[in-house]
Design an enzyme around this catalytic site. Structure first.
Site, PDB file in Angstrom:
ATOM      1  CE1 TYR A 111     -15.414  16.331 -13.988  1.00  0.00           C
ATOM      2  CE2 TYR A 111     -14.850  15.615 -11.782  1.00  0.00           C
ATOM      3  CZ  TYR A 111     -15.203  15.314 -13.080  1.00  0.00           C
ATOM      4  OH  TYR A 111     -15.333  14.014 -13.461  1.00  0.00           O
ATOM      5  CG  ASP A 170      -9.169  20.172 -11.312  1.00  0.00           C
ATOM      6  OD1 ASP A 170      -8.376  19.901 -12.229  1.00  0.00           O
ATOM      7  OD2 ASP A 170     -10.185  19.491 -11.064  1.00  0.00           O
ATOM      8  CE  LYS A 210     -11.075  13.510 -17.239  1.00  0.00           C
ATOM      9  NZ  LYS A 210     -11.436  14.587 -16.315  1.00  0.00           N
ATOM     10  NE  ARG A 230      -2.542   1.064   3.484  1.00  0.00           N
ATOM     11  CZ  ARG A 230      -2.538   0.260   4.556  1.00  0.00           C
ATOM     12  NH1 ARG A 230      -3.092  -0.932   4.503  1.00  0.00           N
ATOM     13  NH2 ARG A 230      -1.976   0.633   5.679  1.00  0.00           N
TER      14      ARG A 230
HETATM   15  C1  LIG Z   1     -12.317  14.500 -15.149  1.00  0.00           C
HETATM   16  C2  LIG Z   1     -11.986  15.571 -14.200  1.00  0.00           C
HETATM   17  C3  LIG Z   1     -11.797  15.304 -12.838  1.00  0.00           C
HETATM   18  C4  LIG Z   1     -12.016  13.937 -12.250  1.00  0.00           C
HETATM   19  O1  LIG Z   1     -11.145  12.980 -12.766  1.00  0.00           O
HETATM   20  P1  LIG Z   1     -11.581  11.426 -12.773  1.00  0.00           P
HETATM   21  O2  LIG Z   1     -10.289  10.749 -13.051  1.00  0.00           O
HETATM   22  O3  LIG Z   1     -12.589  11.283 -13.865  1.00  0.00           O
HETATM   23  O4  LIG Z   1     -12.120  11.104 -11.426  1.00  0.00           O
HETATM   24  C5  LIG Z   1     -11.439  16.342 -12.011  1.00  0.00           C
HETATM   25  N1  LIG Z   1     -11.288  17.590 -12.488  1.00  0.00           N
HETATM   26  C6  LIG Z   1     -11.483  17.889 -13.780  1.00  0.00           C
HETATM   27  C7  LIG Z   1     -11.301  19.290 -14.241  1.00  0.00           C
HETATM   28  C8  LIG Z   1     -11.844  16.895 -14.676  1.00  0.00           C
HETATM   29  O5  LIG Z   1     -12.055  17.207 -15.962  1.00  0.00           O
END
Ligand SMILES: *Cc1c(COP(=O)(O)O)cnc(C)c1O
Length: 390
Positions: free
Chosen positions: A109, A181, A206, A55
């Site tokens: 988001y 973010d 992403k 972990r």
């Molecule tokens: C997709 C996304 C997230 C969340 O990511 P996941 O891997 O889908 O949980 C957070 N912030 C933004 C801006 C996103 O586009």
């Protein structure tokens, strides 16, 4: 020797003791780590780079974390999470306690908002939403209980660009933590830690992974922030599988070239859309019609493949006629992979601090196809829209 981002992406995390002479670190699978004797089990420390228990990571996870840390000049360390949403939650939990108040950007988001309202709210941590274009006016919202300010720039769906340096300045003067973010720009187009942000969050699902086949999140911590971030992640038992971490490292190697191609393709498509009568507005930070465009020009090194358009008139059915008939665009959540996507969006439904009153909108992720094919596809789609919209 100083290294540019492209070189960091190629070399990041490839320590000889982790790669054992092959090019990429292997997938190290582990739960139990064996110790030679009782003395060793007592003296081994739970630190990055020393095997302790599955972990706590293996070279596969450490390699990705180290490569991500290197991309944010001034950063102290990176924690990995099983998704971007988990990274957002982990970052917030590392800085907030009951009684605190959080200032959250209104264009965040949507699942980030849900975590604040439903999880933090239940723990006695209040969230107040603020206008993404507030800039240094954020000072007027701060109370003695304000412990953290969360930024997302540009905003999800609507792409308002925030004045990050101004908000960071106000926060630092008052000892308030900033979290951002940074998924849209990645550290390649916006080095958030160097801009003074305390915790830089990536949905690595992403552009880091880049191939729409893995969920992954990361938080990179600025000076003095890593210990609490790591402790929180470990208390929650957060762990990323070695296979997923390995796919993240593989994605990183090509992230700079992919981003440049996403940028060029998205700009070609966005500029073409701007000239179409069926399109009222193109919400792309590199275009002057986007709120905060001047800030993007001042602070960002590039633009990625995700933006939205507001349609000129029409309704949800006309918008569906546009999207449903597209041949090169998939319809689905997430983005940042090699392929193009289109989804209908309704930002008005989500806002609480600001109003968003515009026509039907579509969010596009522009992939690595030839932009002329995408433009031809959208041209036919806009024709369908026009027929239905009347
Ligand atoms: C997709 C996304 C997230 C969340 O990511 P996941 O891997 O889908 O949980 C957070 N912030 C933004 C801006 C996103 O586009």
């Amino acid at each position: 020797m100083s290294k540019r981002d492209e070189t960091k992406l190629i070399e990041g995390g490839r320590r000889p003791e982790w790669t054992q002479g092959i090019v990429s670190p292997a997938v190290w699978r582990a739960s139990t780590v064996l110790f030679p004797n009782c003395a060793a089990i007592g003296s081994r420390r739970k630190v990055d780079g020393e095997l302790y228990y599955g972990r706590h990571g293996t070279p596969t996870q450490w390699a990705l974390a180290e490569a991500l840390t290197e991309l944010e000049p001034g950063a102290e360390g990176t924690m990995l999470y099983p998704s971007g949403a988990a990274a957002v939650a982990g970052a917030l939990m590392s800085v907030l306690k009951p009684g605190d108040e959080l200032l959250m950007v209104d264009s965040a988001y949507e699942p980030t908002r849900a975590f604040c309202d439903q999880m933090l709210g239940g723990m006695g941590i209040a969230t107040r939403y603020y206008d993404p274009l507030i800039g240094e006016g954020i000072a007027g919202l701060i109370t003695p209980a304000t412990a953290a300010i969360f930024l997302e720039s540009p905003g999800s769906l609507t792409f308002e660009v925030q004045d990050v340096p101004a908000i960071v300045r106000v926060a630092k003067e008052r000892g308030i933590v900033t979290l951002m973010d940074n998924t849209w720009a990645t550290p390649l187009f916006f080095p958030a830690i160097a801009a003074g942000v305390d915790l830089s969050i990536l949905a690595a699902t992403k552009y880091v992974v880049g191939h729409s086949d893995t969920m992954l999140g990361a938080v990179t911590a600025g000076p003095g922030r890593y210990a609490a971030l790591k402790r929180t992640a470990q208390l929650f038992g957060q762990h990323v599988s070695p296979d997923d971490a390995w796919l993240g490292s593989r994605g990183l190697r090509t992230m700079a070239v992919r981003l440049k191609a996403h940028e060029a393709n998205a700009l070609a498509v966005a500029r073409w859309l701007e000239g179409r009568p069926e399109v009222a507005r193109v919400l792309h930070p590199a275009l002057p019609s986007c709120p905060g465009h001047d800030l993007w020009k001042r602070d960002f090194k590039g633009s990625s493949g995700l933006f939205s358009i507001v349609l000129n008139g029409g309704d949800a059915a006309a918008r569906a006629a546009l999207i449903d008939g597209l041949e090169h665009f998939g319809i689905g959540f997430s983005w940042g992979g090699f392929e193009s996507l289109a989804i209908p969006i309704d930002p008005a439904r989500i806002r609480t601090a600001t109003r968003w009153e515009e026509g039907p909108a579509v969010r596009l992720h522009i992939g690595l196809e030839h932009p002329d094919d995408l433009i031809a596809d959208l041209e036919a789609g806009l024709e369908r829209f026009r027929e239905r919209a009347g």
